[in-house]
Design an enzyme around this catalytic site. Structure first.
Site, PDB file in Angstrom:
ATOM      1  N   GLU A 275     -38.224 -13.737 -72.280  1.00  0.00           N
ATOM      2  CA  GLU A 275     -38.032 -14.663 -71.165  1.00  0.00           C
ATOM      3  C   GLU A 275     -38.959 -15.864 -71.323  1.00  0.00           C
ATOM      4  O   GLU A 275     -40.134 -15.683 -71.637  1.00  0.00           O
ATOM      5  CB  GLU A 275     -38.295 -13.952 -69.831  1.00  0.00           C
ATOM      6  CG  GLU A 275     -37.279 -12.859 -69.537  1.00  0.00           C
ATOM      7  CD  GLU A 275     -37.442 -12.230 -68.159  1.00  0.00           C
ATOM      8  OE1 GLU A 275     -38.395 -12.606 -67.437  1.00  0.00           O
ATOM      9  OE2 GLU A 275     -36.618 -11.379 -67.797  1.00  0.00           O
ATOM     10  N   HIS A 294     -33.798 -14.172 -63.864  1.00  0.00           N
ATOM     11  CA  HIS A 294     -34.840 -13.314 -63.296  1.00  0.00           C
ATOM     12  C   HIS A 294     -35.191 -13.756 -61.877  1.00  0.00           C
ATOM     13  O   HIS A 294     -36.359 -14.066 -61.568  1.00  0.00           O
ATOM     14  CB  HIS A 294     -36.085 -13.312 -64.180  1.00  0.00           C
ATOM     15  CG  HIS A 294     -36.909 -12.063 -63.997  1.00  0.00           C
ATOM     16  ND1 HIS A 294     -37.651 -11.504 -65.013  1.00  0.00           N
ATOM     17  CD2 HIS A 294     -37.110 -11.262 -62.919  1.00  0.00           C
ATOM     18  CE1 HIS A 294     -38.282 -10.420 -64.564  1.00  0.00           C
ATOM     19  NE2 HIS A 294     -37.960 -10.267 -63.285  1.00  0.00           N
TER      20      HIS A 294
END
Length: 336
Positions: A275, A294
């Site tokens: 990420e 997310h």
């Protein structure tokens, strides 16, 4: 229990103003804006505040060794997370400082997002919106989207929930409201935990019997890679996988392979192995995957909830009562 009748509390987490106002009646509260960068509190320019603090409430800011060295009076740390990864537990334990947490703070909003991903995956809503925004819907074939984006109803289908904790239980309630049959995998729960609402079954049985599988088990050594090549192959052909929990529960390449081959009809993902998700990541080019960045806990309601839980911990500590959800309780001579 604090030595002062009006304990000084330094708050660097995002915090609900109404909760802060209520705490101000019993605590000397200093609230500073959260950094959003995960800095050490020792680097935050708060040396005087740390030195005076009887308690610290933090979320992204890190309470590490250098921070604790500045906080000589500290008697309580509250991490506004379920797992206090921003606090040096060992250092706090050595000083006898309880570290309270805020479990379940984002359970409802994560369950909501899980169902948003589930509905989007099964009804193709994200793909349909993107297609509509391109101007592709024309009078030349007004019924094209009816053919291109046909989806599935939830009623009568089976949802398999991995993990029957705070989020899993809320997903269960939402699934039942949609008329779904529910299976749960959770080796830590008794077989009758959910009564007639859901059956607790072994993992293989859940995978083989579910139209949709959602992931909510905690990330531990035993759950990393829980769903790999063998387990994904056990899932029904044409099933869907939804993960708004922890990416590492599912092995990345086997999932991509199952989506490419069509063994899995689709997936909805909010968490990733790297990420931010790299620009060239293969998931970006798979049309049967719904992606969100997310955002499972991205809600003002989460701030309200973790503020409330932090306030409960502060009051219990002040009163000499058992402090809820102390992460290092076993390492302390006595809670509180």
């Amino acid at each position: 229990m604090p030595s002062s009748p009006t304990p000084r509390v330094l708050v660097t987490a995002a915090f609900d103003q109404r909760v802060a106002d209520e705490l101000a009646a019993d605590f000397d509260l200093t609230v500073v804006p959260p950094s959003g960068t995960g800095r050490s509190l020792a680097d935050a320019g708060l040396d005087d505040e740390l030195a005076a603090a009887d308690a610290v409430v933090c979320e992204l800011d890190v309470l590490d060794g250098p921070s604790l060295a500045l906080a000589g009076k500290l008697g309580l740390a509250v991490s506004c997370r379920a797992a206090p990864v921003n606090v040096d537990l060992e250092a706090c334990s050595r000083r006898g400082i309880p570290v309270a947490t805020t479990p379940g703070r984002n359970a409802d909003v994560t369950a909501d997002l899980t169902f948003s991903l589930l509905l989007s995956a099964l009804r193709n809503t994200a793909r349909a919106e993107a297609w509509l925004r391109t101007g592709a819907w024309t009078s030349d074939d007004v019924f094209e989207p009816y053919r291109a984006f046909r989806g599935l109803s939830l009623r009568g289908r089976t949802l398999g929930i991995l993990g029957g904790g705070a989020v899993g239980r809320r997903v269960l309630a939402r699934a039942r409201a949609f008329g779904m049959r529910v299976l749960v995998y959770d080796p830590h729960l008794p077989a009758d935990t959910f009564g007639d609402d859901a059956a607790i079954v072994p993992l293989d049985e859940l995978l083989a019997g579910s139209d949709v599988v959602t992931v909510h088990v905690p990330l531990t050594e035993s759950t990393i890679g829980l769903l790999g090549t063998e387990q994904l192959a056990t899932m029904r052909r044409g099933a869907y996988l939804i993960n708004a929990g922890r990416a590492a529960i599912v092995e990345e390449q086997p999932l991509i392979d199952a989506l490419r081959s069509g063994h899995l009809a689709g997936a909805g993902l909010d968490v990733y192995w790297t990420e931010p998700l790299p620009a060239d990541h293969p998931l970006r080019s798979l049309p049967n995957v719904t992606l969100t960045p997310h955002i499972g806990g991205a809600s003002d309601d989460v701030i309200v909830e973790h503020s409330r839980l932090a306030a409960d911990a502060l009051r219990a500590w002040r009163d000499g009562a058992p402090i809820p959800s102390v992460a290092n309780a076993r390492s302390l001579p006595a809670q509180g």
